[in-house]
Design a protein around this motif. Structure first.
Motif, PDB file in Angstrom:
ATOM      1  N   ILE A   1      -7.896  -0.322  -0.523  1.00 50.95           N
ATOM      2  CA  ILE A   1      -6.916  -1.400  -0.369  1.00 50.95           C
ATOM      3  C   ILE A   1      -5.519  -0.887  -0.679  1.00 50.95           C
ATOM      4  N   ALA A   2      -5.356  -0.230  -1.826  1.00 54.15           N
ATOM      5  CA  ALA A   2      -4.034   0.238  -2.243  1.00 54.15           C
ATOM      6  C   ALA A   2      -3.572   1.465  -1.467  1.00 54.15           C
ATOM      7  N   THR A   3      -4.500   2.298  -1.030  1.00 54.11           N
ATOM      8  CA  THR A   3      -4.102   3.505  -0.298  1.00 54.11           C
ATOM      9  C   THR A   3      -3.690   3.199   1.137  1.00 54.11           C
ATOM     10  N   GLY A   4      -4.069   2.023   1.641  1.00 55.05           N
ATOM     11  CA  GLY A   4      -3.688   1.663   3.006  1.00 55.05           C
ATOM     12  C   GLY A   4      -4.529   2.369   4.050  1.00 55.05           C
ATOM     13  N   THR A   5      -5.814   2.563   3.755  1.00 59.89           N
ATOM     14  CA  THR A   5      -6.710   3.229   4.704  1.00 59.89           C
ATOM     15  C   THR A   5      -6.747   2.497   6.034  1.00 59.89           C
ATOM     16  N   VAL A   6      -6.726   1.161   5.976  1.00 62.49           N
ATOM     17  CA  VAL A   6      -6.706   0.356   7.198  1.00 62.49           C
ATOM     18  C   VAL A   6      -5.583  -0.679   7.082  1.00 62.49           C
ATOM     19  N   ASP A   7      -5.223  -1.263   8.223  1.00 66.08           N
ATOM     20  CA  ASP A   7      -4.165  -2.273   8.256  1.00 66.08           C
ATOM     21  C   ASP A   7      -4.698  -3.671   7.979  1.00 66.08           C
ATOM     22  N   VAL A   8      -5.968  -3.905   8.298  1.00 66.14           N
ATOM     23  CA  VAL A   8      -6.583  -5.223   8.118  1.00 66.14           C
ATOM     24  C   VAL A   8      -7.883  -5.057   7.339  1.00 66.14           C
ATOM     25  N   ILE A   9      -7.996  -5.748   6.215  1.00 66.02           N
ATOM     26  CA  ILE A   9      -9.189  -5.686   5.375  1.00 66.02           C
ATOM     27  C   ILE A   9      -9.900  -7.023   5.477  1.00 66.02           C
ATOM     28  N   VAL A  10     -11.156  -6.999   5.911  1.00 67.79           N
ATOM     29  CA  VAL A  10     -11.936  -8.209   6.144  1.00 67.79           C
ATOM     30  C   VAL A  10     -13.004  -8.350   5.071  1.00 67.79           C
ATOM     31  N   THR A  11     -13.094  -9.548   4.490  1.00 62.67           N
ATOM     32  CA  THR A  11     -14.109  -9.806   3.483  1.00 62.67           C
ATOM     33  C   THR A  11     -14.315 -11.305   3.355  1.00 62.67           C
TER      34      THR A  11
ATOM     35  N   ALA B   1       2.935 -10.156  12.481  1.00 63.70           N
ATOM     36  CA  ALA B   1       3.745 -10.116  11.265  1.00 63.70           C
ATOM     37  C   ALA B   1       4.207  -8.712  10.891  1.00 63.70           C
ATOM     38  N   LEU B   2       3.399  -7.696  11.195  1.00 64.21           N
ATOM     39  CA  LEU B   2       3.740  -6.322  10.822  1.00 64.21           C
ATOM     40  C   LEU B   2       4.163  -5.479  12.015  1.00 64.21           C
ATOM     41  N   ASN B   3       4.148  -6.076  13.189  1.00 60.01           N
ATOM     42  CA  ASN B   3       4.589  -5.391  14.415  1.00 60.01           C
ATOM     43  C   ASN B   3       3.788  -4.120  14.675  1.00 60.01           C
ATOM     44  N   LEU B   4       2.467  -4.199  14.490  1.00 57.37           N
ATOM     45  CA  LEU B   4       1.575  -3.065  14.737  1.00 57.37           C
ATOM     46  C   LEU B   4       0.907  -3.246  16.098  1.00 57.37           C
ATOM     47  N   SER B   5       1.045  -2.272  16.969  1.00 60.13           N
ATOM     48  CA  SER B   5       0.492  -2.407  18.311  1.00 60.13           C
ATOM     49  C   SER B   5      -1.029  -2.302  18.319  1.00 60.13           C
ATOM     50  N   GLU B   6      -1.598  -1.452  17.452  1.00 61.48           N
ATOM     51  CA  GLU B   6      -3.049  -1.293  17.380  1.00 61.48           C
ATOM     52  C   GLU B   6      -3.471  -1.176  15.915  1.00 61.48           C
TER      53      GLU B   6
ATOM     54  N   THR C   1       0.847  -1.196   0.000  1.00 61.37           N
ATOM     55  CA  THR C   1       0.000   0.000   0.000  1.00 61.37           C
ATOM     56  C   THR C   1       0.879   1.241   0.000  1.00 61.37           C
ATOM     57  N   LEU C   2       0.243   2.391  -0.145  1.00 62.58           N
ATOM     58  CA  LEU C   2       0.989   3.648  -0.098  1.00 62.58           C
ATOM     59  C   LEU C   2       1.575   3.904   1.283  1.00 62.58           C
ATOM     60  N   ARG C   3       1.014   3.280   2.313  1.00 64.99           N
ATOM     61  CA  ARG C   3       1.490   3.482   3.684  1.00 64.99           C
ATOM     62  C   ARG C   3       2.439   2.387   4.149  1.00 64.99           C
ATOM     63  N   GLY C   4       2.611   1.349   3.331  1.00 65.92           N
ATOM     64  CA  GLY C   4       3.477   0.251   3.735  1.00 65.92           C
ATOM     65  C   GLY C   4       2.883  -1.077   3.305  1.00 65.92           C
ATOM     66  N   GLU C   5       2.304  -1.818   4.254  1.00 67.93           N
ATOM     67  CA  GLU C   5       1.688  -3.098   3.944  1.00 67.93           C
ATOM     68  C   GLU C   5       0.410  -3.262   4.758  1.00 67.93           C
TER      69      GLU C   5
ATOM     70  N   ARG D   1       9.886  -2.845  -4.826  1.00 66.96           N
ATOM     71  CA  ARG D   1       8.762  -2.516  -3.938  1.00 66.96           C
ATOM     72  C   ARG D   1       7.504  -3.294  -4.309  1.00 66.96           C
ATOM     73  N   THR D   2       7.309  -3.543  -5.602  1.00 67.66           N
ATOM     74  CA  THR D   2       6.094  -4.209  -6.066  1.00 67.66           C
ATOM     75  C   THR D   2       6.325  -5.674  -6.442  1.00 67.66           C
ATOM     76  N   ASP D   3       7.500  -6.199  -6.188  1.00 70.84           N
ATOM     77  CA  ASP D   3       7.827  -7.582  -6.534  1.00 70.84           C
ATOM     78  C   ASP D   3       6.890  -8.535  -5.787  1.00 70.84           C
ATOM     79  N   PRO D   4       6.081  -9.333  -6.498  1.00 68.11           N
ATOM     80  CA  PRO D   4       5.146 -10.235  -5.814  1.00 68.11           C
ATOM     81  C   PRO D   4       5.837 -11.269  -4.933  1.00 68.11           C
ATOM     82  N   ARG D   5       7.097 -11.562  -5.220  1.00 71.80           N
ATOM     83  CA  ARG D   5       7.825 -12.519  -4.388  1.00 71.80           C
ATOM     84  C   ARG D   5       8.011 -11.991  -2.970  1.00 71.80           C
ATOM     85  N   ARG D   6       8.045 -10.683  -2.842  1.00 75.18           N
ATOM     86  CA  ARG D   6       8.223 -10.063  -1.530  1.00 75.18           C
ATOM     87  C   ARG D   6       7.024 -10.344  -0.624  1.00 75.18           C
TER      88      ARG D   6
END
Length: 350
Positions: free
Chosen positions: A220-230, A171-176, A136-140, A280-285
């Motif tokens: 999704i791409a802008t990184g509005t949230v850290d977890v997307i549920v669907t 996995a992303l070390n996000l506290s909240e 995402t624009l904000r990271g992952e 940055r966009t390598d799918p292997r990452r």
């Protein structure tokens, strides 16, 4: 992380197994030298590959399996007839406590069916979900479900939100981490009964994160949230659309820079920047989808990936196992159950 653990690998899985699997394990060995590997597959094909990699051979044990699950095998058939396959025996090693986690690049449906049958689900979780990373624009960010459950009830989405938040914290070390439910609009009145009922419950729960509300596809791409549920149907469509768009954009760039000599010159001048963009966009990452909700860490690698991508999938499995990911989910589910019993969200959707 200094914890030593054992990782089981389905050496025959993927489009290029076992060559890709062994090469990927060797890369992962350099990143995580404390890991021991159980390699399940055809000994006659695996041993020559290990002979070329003595450092990996020293930390690996080969367990011969006569069968392998075909890429086009139906999950029900694989579950019934693949008891001696490399995939099934690798999963069995996790259930038996011989390995801390399993990684396979094989048939997704078969892997999910076998893992769910052998490992079972964590108490409080009705269905496992496939989760993976998105750039995402904000990271992952983390998105789930990506195809395991085409139809969901509100309680399934609620459970996905809890698991996704714990996954993001681990996995992303996000506290909240912030959590959003994918919808056709951000307004509370938008969407079907299932997503509205799930959102209502999530607003009331003491989540391991913060509920943002509804998000749309462009979030999704802008990184509005850290977890997307669907649900798995929508999630898989979103995933394949994103992958196709990335390939289309890459092809457009290639054609553009081949269109004239000035375009080729421009590429040469900006080659360093494009190299960083590619990285940055390598799918292997982002390779390595986790089956959340099982009583064991099971990671699915893309079947068409290369050694670098498979090594990254091993890294995902190692990170989750070493940080006690499943124990954290169990603790969160128990905490929520103790705080307030989950209401009948299925009835609320009717």
């Amino acid at each position: 992380m200094s914890q030593r653990l054992t990782i089981a690998l389905d050496a025959m899985g993927g489009d290029k197994g076992p060559d890709m699997v062994i090469a990927g394990a060797d890369i992962a060995r350099e990143r995580h030298p404390q890991v021991h590997y159980l390699l399940f597959g055809d000994t006659a094909r695996i041993e020559p590959l290990l002979a070329q990699r003595p450092a990996l051979r020293a930390v690996a044990e080969v367990r011969h399996t006569p069968d392998a699950v075909a890429g086009d095998a139906k999950p029900s058939v694989a579950l019934r007839a693949g008891r001696q396959s490399s995939m099934r025996l690798a999963i069995d090693s996790v259930a038996g406590g011989q390995a801390a986690c399993v990684v396979s690049a094989g048939n997704t449906g078969a892997l999910m069916a076998m893992a769910k049958f052998v490992l079972k689900t964590i108490p409080g979780i009705d269905r496992p979900a496939i989760a993976s990373f998105f750039p995402t624009l904000r990271g992952e960010s983390v998105m789930l479900d990506l195809g395991a459950n085409t139809e969901c009830q509100p309680e399934n989405l609620v459970q996905f939100a809890v698991m996704g938040a714990v996954f993001a914290r681990t996995a992303l070390n996000l506290s909240e981490p912030t959590i959003g439910v994918l919808n056709i609009g951000s307004e509370e009145v938008k969407g079907n009964e299932v997503v509205r009922a799930a959102a209502t419950r999530l607003r009331e729960m003491p989540l391991p994160g913060r509920f943002h509300g509804f998000v749309e596809g462009n979030d999704i791409a802008t990184g509005t949230v850290d977890v997307i549920v669907t649900d798995g149907f929508t999630g898989n469509v979103a995933l394949k659309t994103a992958e196709g768009t990335a390939k289309l954009f890459t092809e457009f760039l290639r054609r553009t820079f081949q269109s004239s000599w000035t375009a080729r010159l421009g590429y040469l001048l900006a080659r360093g920047a494009f190299k960083r963009l590619k990285q940055r966009t390598d799918p292997r990452r982002y390779n390595g989808a986790m089956f959340l909700g099982l009583r064991g860490v099971c990671v699915k690698s893309h079947g068409g990936t290369d050694a670098i991508g498979f090594a990254n999938a091993i890294g995902v499995a190692y990170n989750l196992a070493a940080n006690g990911f499943n124990d954290r989910i169990k603790e969160e589910m128990q905490r929520l159950a103790d705080a307030k019993p989950l209401p009948d969200t299925k009835a609320a959707a009717v």
